[in-house]
Design an enzyme around this catalytic site. Structure first.
Site, PDB file in Angstrom:
ATOM      1  CE  LYS A  87     -35.830 -21.271 -10.439  1.00  0.00           C
ATOM      2  NZ  LYS A  87     -34.731 -21.713 -11.296  1.00  0.00           N
ATOM      3  CB  SER A 104     -28.822 -28.664  -9.430  1.00  0.00           C
ATOM      4  OG  SER A 104     -29.274 -28.321 -10.739  1.00  0.00           O
ATOM      5  CG  ASN A 131     -37.100 -18.943  -7.179  1.00  0.00           C
ATOM      6  OD1 ASN A 131     -38.276 -18.607  -7.377  1.00  0.00           O
ATOM      7  ND2 ASN A 131     -36.113 -18.611  -7.997  1.00  0.00           N
TER       8      ASN A 131
HETATM    9  P1  13P Z   1     -32.898 -25.262  -9.250  1.00  0.00           P
HETATM   10  O1  13P Z   1     -32.777 -25.634  -7.776  1.00  0.00           O
HETATM   11  O2  13P Z   1     -34.155 -25.797  -9.865  1.00  0.00           O
HETATM   12  O3  13P Z   1     -31.658 -25.575  -9.996  1.00  0.00           O
HETATM   13  O4  13P Z   1     -33.070 -23.662  -9.281  1.00  0.00           O
HETATM   14  C1  13P Z   1     -32.171 -22.886  -8.586  1.00  0.00           C
HETATM   15  C2  13P Z   1     -32.658 -21.485  -8.609  1.00  0.00           C
HETATM   16  O5  13P Z   1     -32.642 -20.823  -9.625  1.00  0.00           O
HETATM   17  C3  13P Z   1     -33.183 -20.928  -7.349  1.00  0.00           C
HETATM   18  O6  13P Z   1     -33.366 -19.560  -7.437  1.00  0.00           O
END
Ligand code: 13P
Length: 254
Positions: A12, A212, A10
């Site tokens: 983001k 994480s 992801n």
């Molecule tokens: P992180 O791996 O950066 O903690 O993000 C997890 C997440 O929200 C994946 O959708």
């Protein structure tokens, strides 16, 4: 029944035309050297769907979107419909990510409607569920994730065996504080039982862990009986880290 592991990145709100090209080039090269079964996907920001569609063409990397509208079309400024996502070869879409629930007020009902639109367009929804720290500390974890999943089950009935579920404890996202494999497995087992009660094919539904996940902790998480893959945020932006997580997933299937 062994489920093929699914590792989804992801991204983001990260990336650029140049960065995407470099990252996917490195992933494609790295994946060529890997053996064993694992489905790999990247959930990219909507403006990059067309670019990434062509960058992953002919590779084993699947295209995913990060959100979808609960509407079919019309006066919904800023939204993208499932049919539009499908036109770009989108194979998966995240629905109900905690950042959407938290910053955009997405309700359980809206998340269920989004999953329904995705399924109708032939896109597999990755339904995200997870409790906040306050909810965990209040002993409400199982109630929260069951409620979130129940809305999707209720709306999508017999299609429920076609979804993917991602358990992402909110307190573990982007914090470096991962759920222990035991904590994650405990929730996954509850979700599996809930799916089993709703469909005779609960074994088919991949249950991902997110929060994480990184190259160091992936193997232990992915070794749990009901953890069928990962939804990876920060570590999916670094080719070597993401490739190591994928390699760990393949190793569990060997
Ligand atoms: P992180 O791996 O950066 O903690 O993000 C997890 C997440 O929200 C994946 O959708």
């Amino acid at each position: 029944m062994a489920r093929t592991k699914l590792i989804a990145g992801n991204w983001k709100m990260n990336g650029s035309l140049a960065a995407n090209e470099a990252l996917l080039g490195a992933l494609r090269a790295g994946l060529e050297g890997q053996q064993g079964a694992c489905t790999v996907a990247v959930a990219v920001p909507a403006p990059y769907l067309a670019q990434v569609q062509s960058l992953v063409a002919g590779s084993a990397i699947q295209l995913a979107a990060q959100d979808v509208s609960q509407h079919d079309g019309g006066a919904y400024t800023g939204e993208a419909s499932a049919t539009m996502l499908r036109e770009f070869g989108t194979r998966y879409v995240l629905v109900g990510h905690s950042e959407r629930r938290q910053y955009h007020g997405e309700s359980d009902a809206a998340v269920a409607a989004k999953a329904q639109k995705a399924l109708a367009a032939g896109i597999t929804p990755i339904v995200c569920v997870g409790e906040t720290l306050a909810e965990r500390e209040a002993g409400q974890t199982m109630d929260v994730v069951r409620r979130q999943l129940a809305a999707v089950v209720h709306t999508n009935g017999h299609c429920i065996s076609e979804i993917v579920v991602a358990y992402e404890p909110v307190w573990a996202i982007g914090t470096g504080r991962t759920a222990t494999p035991q904590q994650a497995q405990e929730v996954h087992a509850v979700l599996r039982a809930q799916l089993a009660a709703a469909t005779g094919q609960a074994d088919r539904v991949p249950l991902l862990y997110g929060g994480s996940m990184n190259a160091a902790n992936a193997a232990e998480l992915l070794a749990q009986a009901d953890i069928d893959g990962g939804l990876v945020g920060g570590a999916s932006l670094k080719a070597q880290d993401f490739l190591q997580i994928i390699a760990a997933a393949r190793a569990t299937q060997a």
